[in-house]
Design a protein around this motif. Structure first.
Motif, PDB file in Angstrom:
ATOM      1  N   MET A   1       0.841  -1.199   0.000  1.00 45.52           N
ATOM      2  CA  MET A   1       0.000   0.000   0.000  1.00 45.52           C
ATOM      3  C   MET A   1       0.884   1.259   0.000  1.00 45.52           C
ATOM      4  N   ILE A   2       0.486   2.216  -0.831  1.00 45.63           N
ATOM      5  CA  ILE A   2       1.256   3.470  -0.873  1.00 45.63           C
ATOM      6  C   ILE A   2       0.990   4.267   0.398  1.00 45.63           C
ATOM      7  N   LYS A   3       2.056   4.672   1.060  1.00 42.87           N
ATOM      8  CA  LYS A   3       1.892   5.457   2.285  1.00 42.87           C
ATOM      9  C   LYS A   3       1.795   6.939   1.903  1.00 42.87           C
ATOM     10  N   LYS A   4       0.539   7.399   1.880  1.00 40.24           N
ATOM     11  CA  LYS A   4       0.297   8.794   1.480  1.00 40.24           C
ATOM     12  C   LYS A   4      -0.017   9.629   2.717  1.00 40.24           C
ATOM     13  N   ALA A   5       0.564  10.815   2.788  1.00 45.35           N
ATOM     14  CA  ALA A   5       0.277  11.701   3.928  1.00 45.35           C
ATOM     15  C   ALA A   5      -0.212  13.050   3.435  1.00 45.35           C
ATOM     16  N   ILE A   6      -0.996  13.699   4.302  1.00 44.59           N
ATOM     17  CA  ILE A   6      -1.461  15.069   4.046  1.00 44.59           C
ATOM     18  C   ILE A   6      -0.689  15.993   4.981  1.00 44.59           C
ATOM     19  N   TYR A   7      -0.142  17.062   4.428  1.00 43.59           N
ATOM     20  CA  TYR A   7       0.451  18.100   5.281  1.00 43.59           C
ATOM     21  C   TYR A   7      -0.502  19.304   5.205  1.00 43.59           C
ATOM     22  N   PRO A   8      -1.369  19.473   6.226  1.00 43.48           N
ATOM     23  CA  PRO A   8      -2.370  20.543   6.159  1.00 43.48           C
ATOM     24  C   PRO A   8      -1.911  21.829   6.842  1.00 43.48           C
ATOM     25  N   GLY A   9      -2.506  22.916   6.424  1.00 41.05           N
ATOM     26  CA  GLY A   9      -2.218  24.189   7.082  1.00 41.05           C
ATOM     27  C   GLY A   9      -2.941  25.307   6.363  1.00 41.05           C
ATOM     28  N   ILE A  28       9.985  10.306   4.213  1.00 44.34           N
ATOM     29  CA  ILE A  28       9.295   9.264   4.982  1.00 44.34           C
ATOM     30  C   ILE A  28       8.144   8.636   4.197  1.00 44.34           C
ATOM     31  N   PHE A  29       7.374   9.514   3.513  1.00 47.00           N
ATOM     32  CA  PHE A  29       6.175   9.029   2.832  1.00 47.00           C
ATOM     33  C   PHE A  29       6.411   8.904   1.328  1.00 47.00           C
ATOM     34  N   GLN A  30       5.680   7.965   0.715  1.00 47.53           N
ATOM     35  CA  GLN A  30       5.835   7.794  -0.736  1.00 47.53           C
ATOM     36  C   GLN A  30       5.106   8.892  -1.494  1.00 47.53           C
ATOM     37  N   GLU A  31       4.027   9.409  -0.886  1.00 44.95           N
ATOM     38  CA  GLU A  31       3.301  10.522  -1.519  1.00 44.95           C
ATOM     39  C   GLU A  31       2.956  11.547  -0.461  1.00 44.95           C
ATOM     40  N   LEU A  32       3.154  12.798  -0.805  1.00 38.75           N
ATOM     41  CA  LEU A  32       2.809  13.868   0.135  1.00 38.75           C
ATOM     42  C   LEU A  32       1.891  14.869  -0.573  1.00 38.75           C
ATOM     43  N   ILE A  33       0.749  15.124   0.063  1.00 39.27           N
ATOM     44  CA  ILE A  33      -0.203  16.103  -0.476  1.00 39.27           C
ATOM     45  C   ILE A  33      -0.224  17.281   0.487  1.00 39.27           C
ATOM     46  N   ILE A  34      -0.030  18.468  -0.042  1.00 42.40           N
ATOM     47  CA  ILE A  34      -0.189  19.663   0.775  1.00 42.40           C
ATOM     48  C   ILE A  34      -1.679  20.008   0.740  1.00 42.40           C
ATOM     49  N   GLY A  35      -2.298  20.119   1.905  1.00 45.72           N
ATOM     50  CA  GLY A  35      -3.717  20.461   1.968  1.00 45.72           C
ATOM     51  C   GLY A  35      -3.868  21.876   2.505  1.00 45.72           C
TER      52      GLY A  35
END
Ligand code: COA
Length: 168
Positions: A1-9, A28-35
């Motif tokens: 499973m792809i370890k996706k994280a959200i970086y919110p702010g 650390i994460f394979q995918e990072l989404i800025i939220g």
């Protein structure tokens, strides 16, 4: 499973401290989404679209653009995380007093969506005191913000403040 994280702010505007967390997050994460949260209660200086553009252009300046996606949201953070299929929420802890607020948010988010983990990262010491409101204030009084933000954000801040001052 792809370890996706959200970086919110709110990122009003994004600072080198936020970008420092992004750099650490992509290790650390394979995918990072800025939220980027609309967050009207903070009465942001920049519109949601302006904040998104500043984040994207800053990522380009730092050579990080291909590794991160920038999105906006106007909902509960956990709903956004669910839609994106993220397994974690990434937050930066600068100083120990951030913990109070962060711990509360992480606990509420866990109650709302137990499957999500909140992961805390520490920015480099040089950004420990930095915040978007400090940057806005320095810029408002004509101070030099070049050591706190990218060139693109510095330019946007100058333009925005000149417009505000011209209007009063
Ligand atoms: N470098 C520089 N500044 C940093 C930083 C870093 N590494 N880490 C944090 N900061 C600053 C931010 O710039 C911000 O500064 P400001 O107040 O001067 O703008 C401050 O620290 C953190 O503010 P905070 O309000 O805690 O967070 P935020 O603005 O970054 O984002 C959301 C808060 C968007 C995550 C939160 O409001 C949210 O989840 N909203 C969606 C609605 C929701 O789900 N609500 C329930 C949540 S429990």
């Amino acid at each position: 499973m792809i370890k996706k994280a959200i970086y919110p702010g709110t990122f009003d505007p994004v600072t080198l401290g936020h970008l420092d967390i992004v750099k650490r997050g992509i290790e650390i994460f394979q995918e990072l989404i800025i939220g980027i949260a609309e967050n009207p209660k903070k009465k942001p200086l920049f519109s949601l679209e302006e904040r998104k553009e500043m984040f994207e252009e800053s990522l380009k300046e730092m050579g990080l653009y291909s590794k991160v996606k920038v999105k906006t949201f106007n909902s509960l953070l956990v709903e956004f995380a669910k839609e994106e299929g993220a397994v974690a929420i990434l937050r930066g802890i600068r100083i120990i007093s951030d913990m109070d607020h962060e711990f509360t948010m992480a606990s509420i988010n866990r109650k709302l969506y137990p499957e999500i983990e909140t992961v805390f990262l520490m920015p480099s010491d040089e950004y420990a005191y930095l915040s978007s409101s400090v940057v806005r204030e320095i810029a408002f009084y004509g101070g030099d913000v070049s050591q706190f933000v990218t060139e693109f954000v510095e330019r946007k801040l100058k333009e925005k403040i000149a417009r505000i001052k011209g209007a009063v």
